[in-house]
Design a protein around this motif. Structure first.
Motif, PDB file in Angstrom:
ATOM      1  N   ASP A   1       0.746  -1.282  -0.071  1.00 38.52           N
ATOM      2  CA  ASP A   1       0.060   0.082  -0.013  1.00 38.52           C
ATOM      3  C   ASP A   1       0.821   1.233   0.025  1.00 38.52           C
ATOM      4  OD1 ASP A   1      -2.250  -1.620   0.149  1.00 38.52           O
ATOM      5  OD2 ASP A   1      -2.684  -1.177   2.391  1.00 38.52           O
ATOM      6  N   ASN A   2       0.548   2.414  -0.728  1.00 36.84           N
ATOM      7  CA  ASN A   2       1.321   3.614  -0.819  1.00 36.84           C
ATOM      8  C   ASN A   2       0.076   4.628  -0.791  1.00 36.84           C
ATOM      9  OD1 ASN A   2       4.351   3.617  -0.971  1.00 36.84           O
ATOM     10  ND2 ASN A   2       3.681   1.956  -2.419  1.00 36.84           N
ATOM     11  N   ILE A   3      -0.739   4.797   0.404  1.00 31.92           N
ATOM     12  CA  ILE A   3      -1.813   5.652   0.424  1.00 31.92           C
ATOM     13  C   ILE A   3      -1.494   7.223   0.922  1.00 31.92           C
ATOM     14  CG2 ILE A   3      -3.980   5.998   1.227  1.00 31.92           C
ATOM     15  CD1 ILE A   3      -4.032   3.016   1.650  1.00 31.92           C
ATOM     16  N   ALA A   4      -1.645   8.282   0.055  1.00 32.21           N
ATOM     17  CA  ALA A   4      -1.231   9.576   0.470  1.00 32.21           C
ATOM     18  C   ALA A   4      -2.405  10.239   1.006  1.00 32.21           C
ATOM     19  CB  ALA A   4      -0.607  10.147  -0.607  1.00 32.21           C
ATOM     20  N   PRO A   5      -2.477  11.389   1.737  1.00 27.50           N
ATOM     21  CA  PRO A   5      -3.700  12.088   1.881  1.00 27.50           C
ATOM     22  C   PRO A   5      -4.397  12.255   0.513  1.00 27.50           C
ATOM     23  CG  PRO A   5      -1.865  12.975   3.263  1.00 27.50           C
ATOM     24  CD  PRO A   5      -1.218  11.893   2.314  1.00 27.50           C
ATOM     25  N   THR A   6      -5.633  12.270   0.791  1.00 26.68           N
ATOM     26  CA  THR A   6      -6.309  12.452  -0.562  1.00 26.68           C
ATOM     27  C   THR A   6      -6.742  13.907  -0.818  1.00 26.68           C
ATOM     28  OG1 THR A   6      -8.468  12.225   0.755  1.00 26.68           O
ATOM     29  CG2 THR A   6      -7.551  10.284  -0.301  1.00 26.68           C
ATOM     30  N   TYR A   7      -6.633  14.347  -2.081  1.00 28.19           N
ATOM     31  CA  TYR A   7      -6.772  15.774  -2.622  1.00 28.19           C
ATOM     32  C   TYR A   7      -7.408  15.588  -3.771  1.00 28.19           C
ATOM     33  CZ  TYR A   7      -5.788  20.473  -3.791  1.00 28.19           C
ATOM     34  OH  TYR A   7      -5.900  21.804  -4.194  1.00 28.19           O
ATOM     35  N   GLY A   8      -8.278  16.640  -4.520  1.00 27.10           N
ATOM     36  CA  GLY A   8      -8.763  16.723  -5.755  1.00 27.10           C
ATOM     37  C   GLY A   8     -10.042  16.319  -6.052  1.00 27.10           C
ATOM     38  N   GLU A   9     -10.224  16.851  -7.483  1.00 30.53           N
ATOM     39  CA  GLU A   9     -11.576  16.440  -8.072  1.00 30.53           C
ATOM     40  C   GLU A   9     -11.904  15.473  -9.185  1.00 30.53           C
ATOM     41  OE1 GLU A   9     -12.106  20.552 -10.175  1.00 30.53           O
ATOM     42  OE2 GLU A   9     -12.902  20.407  -8.092  1.00 30.53           O
ATOM     43  N   HIS A  10     -10.545  15.226  -9.700  1.00 29.44           N
ATOM     44  CA  HIS A  10     -10.499  14.297 -10.857  1.00 29.44           C
ATOM     45  C   HIS A  10     -10.214  12.876 -10.577  1.00 29.44           C
ATOM     46  CE1 HIS A  10      -9.437  18.102 -12.572  1.00 29.44           C
ATOM     47  NE2 HIS A  10      -9.749  17.820 -13.699  1.00 29.44           N
ATOM     48  N   HIS A  11     -11.144  12.020 -11.372  1.00 31.55           N
ATOM     49  CA  HIS A  11     -11.238  10.563 -11.066  1.00 31.55           C
ATOM     50  C   HIS A  11     -10.605   9.890 -12.103  1.00 31.55           C
ATOM     51  CE1 HIS A  11     -13.840  11.685  -7.679  1.00 31.55           C
ATOM     52  NE2 HIS A  11     -14.399  12.642  -8.510  1.00 31.55           N
ATOM     53  N   LEU A  12      -9.846   8.710 -11.616  1.00 32.61           N
ATOM     54  CA  LEU A  12      -9.492   7.783 -12.607  1.00 32.61           C
ATOM     55  C   LEU A  12     -10.220   7.310 -13.575  1.00 32.61           C
ATOM     56  CD1 LEU A  12      -6.468   6.699 -13.720  1.00 32.61           C
ATOM     57  CD2 LEU A  12      -6.947   4.889 -12.063  1.00 32.61           C
ATOM     58  N   LYS A  13     -11.448   6.875 -13.146  1.00 29.26           N
ATOM     59  CA  LYS A  13     -12.727   6.171 -14.226  1.00 29.26           C
ATOM     60  C   LYS A  13     -12.715   7.327 -15.288  1.00 29.26           C
ATOM     61  CE  LYS A  13     -17.400   4.896 -13.916  1.00 29.26           C
ATOM     62  NZ  LYS A  13     -18.806   4.751 -13.345  1.00 29.26           N
TER      63      LYS A  13
END
Length: 287
Positions: free
Chosen positions: A265-277
């Motif tokens: 796992d490499n989980i960073a603090p979440t940010y932003g509004e663009h989604h990979l889907k």
């Protein structure tokens, strides 16, 4: 955010640099963009942007480039070695050339983009050079900001490439999680935090996804049935060892990086509004 009078941006024609440039101009900063090939950067904002030809790997082309500059932002770095240049040539020495000019000109603040957990994985060739520069920047006496993004959406195109064949191959369970970030979101974060100094920020996108999740998104975007092949983890380790033993760093560098970071796992603090889907759906339209 207080508006800086003059910001020098290095790496403006790269994936992230392009978005950083646009975000700086939207915030009405005065930007000096240094580029190797000026034809790659159209200047439609002459009120806010000046483009200068220079090569960060050649210190003589940078002489006095930081005169009158308040802040330097460097997105300079390579994932895949080319043009005979090594990671040390670009990620370390080129950035050192910029840093020396910044110190000489009395620049107040230097922002550098490394990568998530770079300080933890210094043994990887890609990180060795980046972290060597981070050390130099921290001890330079300049105010600094180190940005450590998780994977970029652009890096996630590899899953789409695999999915084109109708199946995706993963090492291990595929439950390893991380949250890649879109370049536009990362650029917004960088520009919105230009007042922050002597800090390191680790940052990722809004969605925490497993490798299985990402594989499914890629296959769905291509309207392919879900077919994910899980290979034993010893094959990943053997692949890294074989590449390190029998190929050049130019070949194994990016693969070693990818296979090492994808193993946990490499989980960073979440940010932003663009989604990979959504990114995958858009990408498929251009294939």
């Amino acid at each position: 955010m207080s508006r800086y009078k003059n910001i020098l941006l290095a790496g403006a024609t790269g994936y992230l640099g392009y978005y950083v440039l646009n975000a700086l101009i939207e915030n009405q900063n005065q930007v000096l963009a240094i580029v190797r090939n000026p034809n790659k950067l159209k200047n439609n904002n002459e009120n806010f942007l000046e483009v200068k030809q220079a090569e960060v790997t050649k210190s003589d082309t940078l002489r006095d480039i930081c005169k009158g500059i308040d802040t330097v932002i460097s997105t300079v770095g390579i994932t895949r070695q080319k043009d005979g240049l090594t990671y040390l040539d670009v990620d370390y020495k080129a950035n050192m050339n910029l840093l020396e000019e910044a110190k000489k000109a009395g620049v107040k603040h230097f922002v550098y983009v490394s990568a998530i957990n770079g300080n933890k994985y210094r043994n990887l060739k890609i990180f060795e050079a980046k972290e060597k520069f981070v050390d130099a920047l921290k001890s330079s006496g300049l105010n600094y900001t180190i940005i450590r993004p998780n994977g970029f959406f652009s890096d996630m195109k590899d899953f789409l490439q695999m999915a084109k064949s109708g199946r995706v191959y993963l090492f291990g369970s595929g439950n390893q999680k991380f949250n890649p970030i879109h370049g536009k979101d990362l650029a917004t974060f960088i520009v919105d935090n230009l007042e922050e100094t002597n800090k390191e920020f680790t940052i990722g996108g809004p969605d925490v996804l497993s490798l299985n999740d990402i594989s499914k998104l890629a296959l769905n975007a291509l309207n392919k049935p879900i077919k994910i092949i899980h290979l034993p983890d010893w094959m990943r380790k053997l692949t890294i060892w074989s590449l390190r033993t029998f190929t050049s760093v130019k070949t194994y560098g990016p693969i070693e990086f990818f296979l090492t970071l994808m193993a946990e796992d490499n989980i960073a603090p979440t940010y932003g509004e663009h989604h990979l889907k959504d990114f995958y759906v858009q990408e498929v339209k251009t294939i």
